[in-house]
Motif scaffolding. Structure first.
Motif, mmCIF file in Angstrom:
data_model
loop_
_atom_site.group_PDB
_atom_site.id
_atom_site.type_symbol
_atom_site.label_atom_id
_atom_site.label_comp_id
_atom_site.label_asym_id
_atom_site.label_seq_id
_atom_site.Cartn_x
_atom_site.Cartn_y
_atom_site.Cartn_z
ATOM 1 N N ASP A 45 0.810 -1.220 0.000
ATOM 2 C CA ASP A 45 0.000 0.000 0.000
ATOM 3 C C ASP A 45 0.843 1.268 0.000
ATOM 4 O OD1 ASP A 45 -2.261 -1.542 0.023
ATOM 5 O OD2 ASP A 45 -2.536 -1.460 2.189
ATOM 6 N N LYS A 46 2.158 1.136 0.143
ATOM 7 C CA LYS A 46 3.025 2.312 0.174
ATOM 8 C C LYS A 46 3.052 2.977 -1.206
ATOM 9 C CE LYS A 46 4.428 1.345 4.418
ATOM 10 N NZ LYS A 46 4.080 2.167 5.595
ATOM 11 N N ARG A 47 2.869 4.280 -1.216
ATOM 12 C CA ARG A 47 2.862 5.027 -2.477
ATOM 13 C C ARG A 47 4.275 5.480 -2.835
ATOM 14 N NH1 ARG A 47 -1.778 8.620 0.093
ATOM 15 N NH2 ARG A 47 -0.277 8.300 1.763
ATOM 16 N N PRO A 48 4.628 5.459 -4.104
ATOM 17 C CA PRO A 48 5.978 5.893 -4.495
ATOM 18 C C PRO A 48 6.148 7.397 -4.295
ATOM 19 C CG PRO A 48 4.620 5.492 -6.432
ATOM 20 C CD PRO A 48 3.817 5.019 -5.255
ATOM 21 N N ILE A 49 7.360 7.794 -3.944
ATOM 22 C CA ILE A 49 7.667 9.203 -3.763
ATOM 23 C C ILE A 49 7.967 9.804 -5.138
ATOM 24 C CG2 ILE A 49 9.150 10.857 -2.566
ATOM 25 C CD1 ILE A 49 7.380 9.067 -0.767
ATOM 26 N N PRO A 50 7.323 10.910 -5.515
ATOM 27 C CA PRO A 50 7.587 11.499 -6.842
ATOM 28 C C PRO A 50 9.043 11.896 -6.997
ATOM 29 C CG PRO A 50 6.298 13.001 -5.450
ATOM 30 C CD PRO A 50 6.332 11.685 -4.742
ATOM 31 N N ARG A 51 9.579 11.621 -8.174
ATOM 32 C CA ARG A 51 11.001 11.881 -8.409
ATOM 33 C C ARG A 51 11.278 13.362 -8.606
ATOM 34 N NH1 ARG A 51 14.673 9.200 -13.280
ATOM 35 N NH2 ARG A 51 16.688 9.939 -12.514
ATOM 36 N N TRP A 52 10.310 14.075 -9.206
ATOM 37 C CA TRP A 52 10.506 15.496 -9.490
ATOM 38 C C TRP A 52 9.347 16.298 -8.921
ATOM 39 C CZ3 TRP A 52 15.184 16.401 -11.464
ATOM 40 C CH2 TRP A 52 15.799 15.386 -12.184
ATOM 41 N N PRO A 97 1.687 11.223 -1.106
ATOM 42 C CA PRO A 97 2.664 10.422 -0.360
ATOM 43 C C PRO A 97 3.211 11.192 0.843
ATOM 44 C CG PRO A 97 3.092 10.339 -2.723
ATOM 45 C CD PRO A 97 2.047 11.380 -2.526
ATOM 46 N N VAL A 98 3.497 10.420 1.921
ATOM 47 C CA VAL A 98 3.944 11.009 3.186
ATOM 48 C C VAL A 98 5.318 10.436 3.547
ATOM 49 C CG1 VAL A 98 3.444 11.347 5.642
ATOM 50 C CG2 VAL A 98 1.575 11.303 3.969
ATOM 51 N N ILE A 99 6.251 11.327 3.923
ATOM 52 C CA ILE A 99 7.575 10.942 4.415
ATOM 53 C C ILE A 99 7.702 11.455 5.841
ATOM 54 C CG2 ILE A 99 10.067 11.192 4.105
ATOM 55 C CD1 ILE A 99 9.582 11.708 1.177
ATOM 56 N N THR A 100 8.181 10.594 6.738
ATOM 57 C CA THR A 100 8.416 11.014 8.113
ATOM 58 C C THR A 100 9.924 11.120 8.356
ATOM 59 O OG1 THR A 100 8.302 8.697 8.828
ATOM 60 C CG2 THR A 100 6.292 10.007 9.011
ATOM 61 N N GLY A 101 10.295 12.160 9.079
ATOM 62 C CA GLY A 101 11.674 12.345 9.530
ATOM 63 C C GLY A 101 11.617 12.771 10.986
ATOM 64 N N ILE A 102 11.441 11.800 11.867
ATOM 65 C CA ILE A 102 11.146 12.079 13.279
ATOM 66 C C ILE A 102 12.294 11.563 14.134
ATOM 67 C CG2 ILE A 102 9.524 11.671 15.173
ATOM 68 C CD1 ILE A 102 7.374 11.197 12.986
ATOM 69 N N GLY A 103 12.894 12.457 14.925
ATOM 70 C CA GLY A 103 13.936 12.050 15.853
ATOM 71 C C GLY A 103 15.235 11.732 15.156
ATOM 72 N N HIS A 104 15.982 10.821 15.792
ATOM 73 C CA HIS A 104 17.267 10.386 15.255
ATOM 74 C C HIS A 104 17.106 9.060 14.529
ATOM 75 C CE1 HIS A 104 19.151 13.670 17.314
ATOM 76 N NE2 HIS A 104 18.725 13.253 18.500
#
Length: 449
Positions: free
Chosen positions: A132-139, A232-239
């Motif tokens: 179910d993960k959606r691809p991250i757009p390249r551009w 699409p969603v990207i998480t960058g949480i913590g270390h």
């Protein structure tokens, strides 16, 4: 010294400490120990050494570099912690100590249990399915960022995007990333992103912190909102060592906010040589095409003639064609005119007006004959109908009854044709022209058959 004590074996101190270590490690399994940190030290080797104590006792602890690197925060003096450790004996000094595998703040164990339970339930539900993960757009052209407007995360993201791909547009959705207001604000921001649906990708980011600081991102409602987000969603949480429920629900988990920014942006340094190469090839192709068009233009310039010369040549050709047309059309027009006169004469001879009078007279004659024939047929039909009417009147039973006759019927309604068909004293019915009579047979007389 007794004989019994003289018989006991004599061992070295090293053998004694080694035996004690084996007994301790074999008798005590891996276990959680809680206490307060004191005498914390971190030498250049990267290992951690400290004392874990409570009100009754203390024990020395060692946490090697390959394990301490996974700790979210540096331990401090007086911090209450829980350690997962193996009890052992340091043979060199004969000191009892703990070799620490994991170190968390006190109370983090309950949070971890809640985290694992929620993670297992949502995983069983299928919320984290890789397919179910959606691809991250390249551009991507527009990036939405949900984070604190004053934290280090947004600074790292903007700096990274500016360095890697400056033309990328960033829209910040400011929220609190810890505390009681964090979850409602993050959910509201996700709802606004879904409603706008104008960005290509979404980053949810936050800098490092303790488990309690990151706990807002372990909320079930946030995880479901991430999965229902239209982009699409990207998480960058913590270390790098921090994992939250939001990381598992996201389409891509980045180790840090900086890594999240790197995941959505092309690398300018990587693409600039490629773009320069394409620019050089395009310039060469344009120069080559320009040279070819210039040569072709020169060729056309040599072939180009003055418009007056072309017009004079065209006028001469037209005059020739006009003369030739006149020569060929005049005889044909004369022949066509003669043929037209012949057709006009024939048409006058075939004019139907000449036959109209005769046809009208013939039509009047036919009308007179038709009218006479119709009169004769009408009279014959009237006579035939009169004959049929007379015959019908003669056969009408009512006409017979009008002359005084009657129709006799027995009790069953059958018509009597003979006196023999009834008996003396039987009741019979006589149907007259007007009405009927109920009669009784008093006498019978036989007649001729």
């Amino acid at each position: 010294m007794s004989l019994e004590t003289q018989a006991l074996p004599i061992i070295s101190v090293g053998d004694l400490n080694r035996t004690a270590r084996e007994i301790i490690e074999g008798g005590l399994p891996l276990l959680w120990v809680q206490g307060e940190i004191s005498n914390f030290s971190r030498p250049a080797s990267g290992h951690w050494y400290f004392t874990l104590k409570d009100e009754r006792a203390q024990v020395r602890c060692a946490m090697f570099r390959n394990r301490s690197a996974y700790c979210r925060a540096l331990p401090k003096e007086g911090m209450q912690v829980q350690v997962l450790a193996q009890a052992t004996l340091y043979e060199g000094r004969g000191e009892f100590q703990l070799i620490v595998e994991q170190l968390t703040e006190a109370g983090a164990g309950d949070l971890q249990a809640r985290f694992e339970a929620l993670k297992a339930r949502l995983h069983a539900e299928g919320l984290f399915r890789p397919e179910d993960k959606r691809p991250i757009p390249r551009w991507p052209r527009r990036v939405a960022v949900i984070t604190s407007p004053t934290g280090a995360a947004i600074h790292d993201i903007l700096v990274t995007l500016r360095q890697r791909w400056p033309m990328l547009r960033v829209l910040l959705y400011p929220v609190a990333v810890q505390g009681n207001e964090a979850v409602p604000q993050i959910l509201a921001a996700l709802a606004r992103v879904a409603k706008r649906h104008s960005e290509d990708v979404l980053i949810i980011a936050r800098g490092g912190g303790s488990s309690e600081d990151l706990w807002a991102f372990n909320d079930e409602a946030i995880a479901r909102a991430i999965r229902s987000c239209p982009i699409p969603v990207i998480t960058g949480i913590g270390h790098e060592i921090d994992f939250t429920i939001a990381d598992f629900a996201a389409d891509l988990r980045a180790a840090t906010p900086t890594a999240a920014a790197q995941a959505v942006s092309p690398d300018r340094a990587e693409w600039l040589p490629h773009l320069r190469t394409q620019e050089r090839r395009l310039r060469q192709a344009m120069e080559r095409a320009l040279r070819e068009r210039t040569l072709y233009l020169d060729h056309l310039r040599l072939r180009l003639r003055h418009p007056r010369a072309l017009l004079d040549a065209a006028e001469g050709r037209w005059q020739q064609a006009h003369n030739a047309l006149r020569k060929s059309l005049v005889p044909r027009l004369q022949a066509a005119s003669y043929q037209l006169q012949i057709w006009q004469y024939r048409l006058q001879q075939a004019n139907p007006q000449h036959d109209v009078a005769a046809l009208n007279q013939h039509l009047l004659t036919l009308q007179t004959r038709l009218r006479a024939a119709m009169e004769r047929q009408w009279q014959k039909a009237q006579q035939h109908c009169q004959q049929l009417s007379t015959q019908l009147d003669m056969l009408d039973p009512q006409a017979v009854l009008q002359r005084g006759y009657a129709v006799l019927r027995d009790a069953h309604g059958h018509v009597l044709y003979s006196a023999a068909e009834t008996a003396i004293g039987a009741e019979i019915t006589a149907d007259l022209h007007q009405g009927s009579l109920l009669c009784q047979v008093l006498r019978r007389e036989a007649g001729e058959a």
